[in-house]
Design a protein around this motif. Structure first.
Motif, PDB file in Angstrom:
ATOM      1  N   UNK A   1     -15.777  10.157  -1.054  1.00  0.00           N
ATOM      2  CA  UNK A   1     -15.520  10.849   0.218  1.00  0.00           C
ATOM      3  C   UNK A   1     -14.953   9.876   1.264  1.00  0.00           C
ATOM      4  N   UNK A   2     -15.553   8.695   1.325  1.00  0.00           N
ATOM      5  CA  UNK A   2     -15.078   7.697   2.295  1.00  0.00           C
ATOM      6  C   UNK A   2     -13.683   7.211   1.880  1.00  0.00           C
ATOM      7  N   UNK A   3     -13.507   7.006   0.589  1.00  0.00           N
ATOM      8  CA  UNK A   3     -12.236   6.493   0.076  1.00  0.00           C
ATOM      9  C   UNK A   3     -11.075   7.457   0.370  1.00  0.00           C
ATOM     10  N   UNK A   4     -11.276   8.733   0.036  1.00  0.00           N
ATOM     11  CA  UNK A   4     -10.155   9.678   0.166  1.00  0.00           C
ATOM     12  C   UNK A   4     -10.016  10.224   1.585  1.00  0.00           C
ATOM     13  N   UNK A   5     -11.146  10.280   2.304  1.00  0.00           N
ATOM     14  CA  UNK A   5     -11.129  10.929   3.629  1.00  0.00           C
ATOM     15  C   UNK A   5     -11.549   9.944   4.706  1.00  0.00           C
TER      16      UNK A   5
ATOM     17  N   UNK B   1       8.784  -6.099   5.139  1.00  0.00           N
ATOM     18  CA  UNK B   1       7.760  -5.305   4.439  1.00  0.00           C
ATOM     19  C   UNK B   1       7.530  -3.979   5.169  1.00  0.00           C
ATOM     20  N   UNK B   2       7.036  -2.993   4.397  1.00  0.00           N
ATOM     21  CA  UNK B   2       6.596  -1.712   4.958  1.00  0.00           C
ATOM     22  C   UNK B   2       5.114  -1.569   4.643  1.00  0.00           C
ATOM     23  N   UNK B   3       4.317  -1.369   5.681  1.00  0.00           N
ATOM     24  CA  UNK B   3       2.859  -1.332   5.505  1.00  0.00           C
ATOM     25  C   UNK B   3       2.367   0.118   5.617  1.00  0.00           C
ATOM     26  N   UNK B   4       1.713   0.601   4.541  1.00  0.00           N
ATOM     27  CA  UNK B   4       1.239   1.995   4.530  1.00  0.00           C
ATOM     28  C   UNK B   4      -0.219   2.113   4.139  1.00  0.00           C
ATOM     29  N   UNK B   5      -0.976   1.034   4.377  1.00  0.00           N
ATOM     30  CA  UNK B   5      -2.411   1.033   4.037  1.00  0.00           C
ATOM     31  C   UNK B   5      -3.197   1.797   5.111  1.00  0.00           C
ATOM     32  N   UNK B   6      -4.485   2.076   4.859  1.00  0.00           N
ATOM     33  CA  UNK B   6      -5.304   2.669   5.924  1.00  0.00           C
ATOM     34  C   UNK B   6      -5.405   1.732   7.140  1.00  0.00           C
TER      35      UNK B   6
ATOM     36  N   UNK C   1       0.801  -1.231   0.000  1.00  0.00           N
ATOM     37  CA  UNK C   1       0.000   0.000   0.000  1.00  0.00           C
ATOM     38  C   UNK C   1       0.824   1.267   0.000  1.00  0.00           C
ATOM     39  N   UNK C   2       1.754   1.407  -0.949  1.00  0.00           N
ATOM     40  CA  UNK C   2       2.516   2.669  -0.986  1.00  0.00           C
ATOM     41  C   UNK C   2       1.689   3.819  -1.583  1.00  0.00           C
ATOM     42  N   UNK C   3       0.771   4.350  -0.750  1.00  0.00           N
ATOM     43  CA  UNK C   3      -0.049   5.504  -1.161  1.00  0.00           C
ATOM     44  C   UNK C   3       0.604   6.776  -0.664  1.00  0.00           C
ATOM     45  N   UNK C   4      -0.184   7.668  -0.040  1.00  0.00           N
ATOM     46  CA  UNK C   4       0.342   8.959   0.432  1.00  0.00           C
ATOM     47  C   UNK C   4       1.588   8.777   1.285  1.00  0.00           C
TER      48      UNK C   4
ATOM     49  N   UNK D   1       5.220   8.414  -0.211  1.00  0.00           N
ATOM     50  CA  UNK D   1       5.894   9.683   0.130  1.00  0.00           C
ATOM     51  C   UNK D   1       6.966   9.529   1.203  1.00  0.00           C
ATOM     52  N   UNK D   2       6.760   8.613   2.144  1.00  0.00           N
ATOM     53  CA  UNK D   2       7.740   8.460   3.228  1.00  0.00           C
ATOM     54  C   UNK D   2       8.481   7.124   3.142  1.00  0.00           C
ATOM     55  N   UNK D   3       7.736   6.014   3.043  1.00  0.00           N
ATOM     56  CA  UNK D   3       8.421   4.706   3.093  1.00  0.00           C
ATOM     57  C   UNK D   3       9.354   4.522   1.897  1.00  0.00           C
TER      58      UNK D   3
END
Ligand code: NDP
Ligand code: NHF
Length: 455
Positions: free
Chosen positions: A211-215, A83-88, A14-17, A21-23
């Motif tokens: 809205x739920x997905x992004x926020x 592993x690096x986990x970055x999911x919600x 989950x390399x999202x935001x 951006x960080x991991x």
């Protein structure tokens, strides 16, 4: 590769935001600095993000990672060490235990888990597997907390009574609504049921909603608002600094007082955690006012450490109590300096890599036992607010109850017995700053029996 000269093979879930951006970026920097790591796998459900991460890693390292949609397939096929986990948040527990069970070292974003039960489970499996796990509260890698803990244990503040901390914000949009909804977010581009974790029973079935997905931070099934998104940062640092871990009693308060934007989580909240060592932790904030924040501090009978706000410390203040209380002639206001850290996230990842190389899970600055203690404070605070209950944790069995009629009695008994105060873990200062003077007239105290004054 742990403990050997081989290179550590790392995969990203989950390399999202934050995950990208960080991991990804930070580990690319650490690799460029000469760390023996390779970024070899990417498991990401969003194709655009997956491709972006692959291209970035290839550009930075010269080798493209293998890409997957399903993280379990990555674990199976990519021959990973870590592993690096970055999911919600709602995915953290499952992905962490799947990875630990597969024999991998883990870096997982804060909050470590979504529930206290999950947190205890991660701690248990971490201990059973002996793997190295770092929870992503990067401020725990500030050296200041070790310095503070040493001073506290040596008795600089006398008996430690507690900490207070904060995380204030303000926004004309409403908190977390600054995460943009985009036209390109559709059930076609996003595997919604996988994002929810329907098969894994991680969230209720809900119709796709940008809205739920992004926020997602605004909605209970995915996060717990400021309790887990923000309080967990400062609370973890305060636990690290004091050495306190699981609280004995937790109560939360707050409400939605301004941001009626469809959110479910409060915009004003406070958690009070009482510890069995005889110390109280307070974390408080609002998302609607930020220019008059309270200071982070640790209080003791003989003085206070005042840290100010945020994480960019070059030092902290010692504020002594009055000499009439301390009787210490050399106690005066003091600025205690510390080395600031330019990039806490980089320091936190470097600490994780050091621990893996040393094969020593306890070297991590935020291992799962600390992660679980912080989760207990913030999640039980959120649950208390939501359910109108107070929570108690049995220190032996770790069972959680919503009633303990013996809580106050326990302290009253200690007082009735004229007991010695209890102390933070690692206390080395005997009774310094922990005793009371008995004035002469206290000899006159005591019950009169048969009309006779006490002897
Ligand atoms: N330590 C810190 O300072 C910070 C920590 N965080 C933490 O990082 C975490 C992520 O937050 P943020 O980056 O804002 O969230 P994002 O939504 O931006 O990123 C999450 C990513 O995970 C992907 N994903 C979701 N489910 C899966 C799955 N089952 N398998 C693989 N990939 C998946 C998402 O893909 P898709 O886009 O398809 O959903 C997305 O790319 C949170 O826990 C948050 O608390 C965040 C910011 C700062
Ligand atoms: O520190 C942080 C910055 O803000 C983000 C959004 O609220 C948080 O998730 C994160 O932990």
């Amino acid at each position: 590769a742990s403990g050997s000269n081989e290179r550590l093979r790392i995969g990203f879930i989950g390399p999202g935001g934050r995950g990208f951006g960080a991991h990804v970026r930070t580990l690319c920097k650490l690799r460029a600095d000469g760390r023996k790591i390779d970024l070899v796998g990417v498991a990401e459900v969003y194709k655009n993000q997956r491709d972006k991460t692959r291209d970035y890693i290839e550009e930075q390292t010269g080798t493209a990672p293998k890409c997957f949609v399903d993280y379990n397939e990555m674990i199976e096929k990519a021959n990973l060490d870590a592993v690096c986990i970055g999911t919600p948040d709602h995915w953290h527990h499952k992905q962490t235990i799947d990875s630990l069970h597969a024999g991998l070292n883990v870096y997982c974003e804060k909050p470590m888990t979504k529930t206290v039960e999950e947190a205890f489970n991660v701690e248990k499996i971490w201990k059973e597997t002996g793997k190295v796990m770092q929870v992503g509260v990067q401020s725990t890698s500030l050296p200041v907390w070790n310095e503070v803990r040493d001073l506290l244990q040596q008795g600089k503040l006398g008996k430690v009574l507690g900490y207070q901390t904060e995380f204030f914000r303000n926004s004309d949009l409403g908190q977390w609504r600054y995460y943009k909804l985009e036209k390109s977010m559709t059930p076609k581009s996003i595997d919604w049921n996988r994002w929810l974790g329907i098969e894994e029973d991680l969230a209720p079935e809900l119709p796709f909603d940008r809205e739920v997905y992004a926020q997602w931070r605004r909605f209970w099934p995915f996060g717990s608002g400021m309790f887990t998104d923000l309080f967990v940062h400062r609370t973890t640092s305060m636990l690290r600094a004091t050495g306190l871990r699981l609280p004995g009693r937790v109560v939360g308060a707050g409400g939605i007082f301004l941001e009626y934007d469809g959110r479910q989580v409060p915009d004003v909240a406070t958690v009070v955690a009482d510890f069995n060592e005889g110390a109280q932790g307070l974390v408080t904030a609002t998302m609607c006012n930020q220019e008059s924040r309270i200071n982070q501090l640790i209080r003791g009978h003989y003085g206070t450490f005042v840290f100010g706000n945020g994480e960019g410390f070059d030092g902290f203040d010692f504020v002594p109590e009055r000499p009439q209380v301390t009787h210490q002639r050399d106690y005066k206001d003091e600025r205690i300096s510390t080395n600031p850290v330019e990039d806490t996230t980089k320091a936190h990842f470097a600490n994780w890599l050091d621990a893996i190389e040393a094969g020593n899970p306890m070297m991590c600055n935020n291992p799962p036992d600390l992660g679980a203690a912080a989760i207990a404070v913030v999640i039980l605070g959120a649950q208390s607010y939501r359910n109108g209950e107070v929570y108690f944790i049995d220190p032996e069995s770790r069972e959680i109850s919503n009633k303990d009629p013996g809580w106050a009695k326990k302290w009253e008994q200690l007082s009735a017995n004229r007991s010695q105060p209890q102390h933070i873990p690692g206390w080395k200062a005997d009774d310094f700053g922990s005793t009371l003077r008995d004035p002469e007239y206290m000899n006159l105290a005591g019950p009169w029996i048969d009309g006779h004054e006490p002897s």
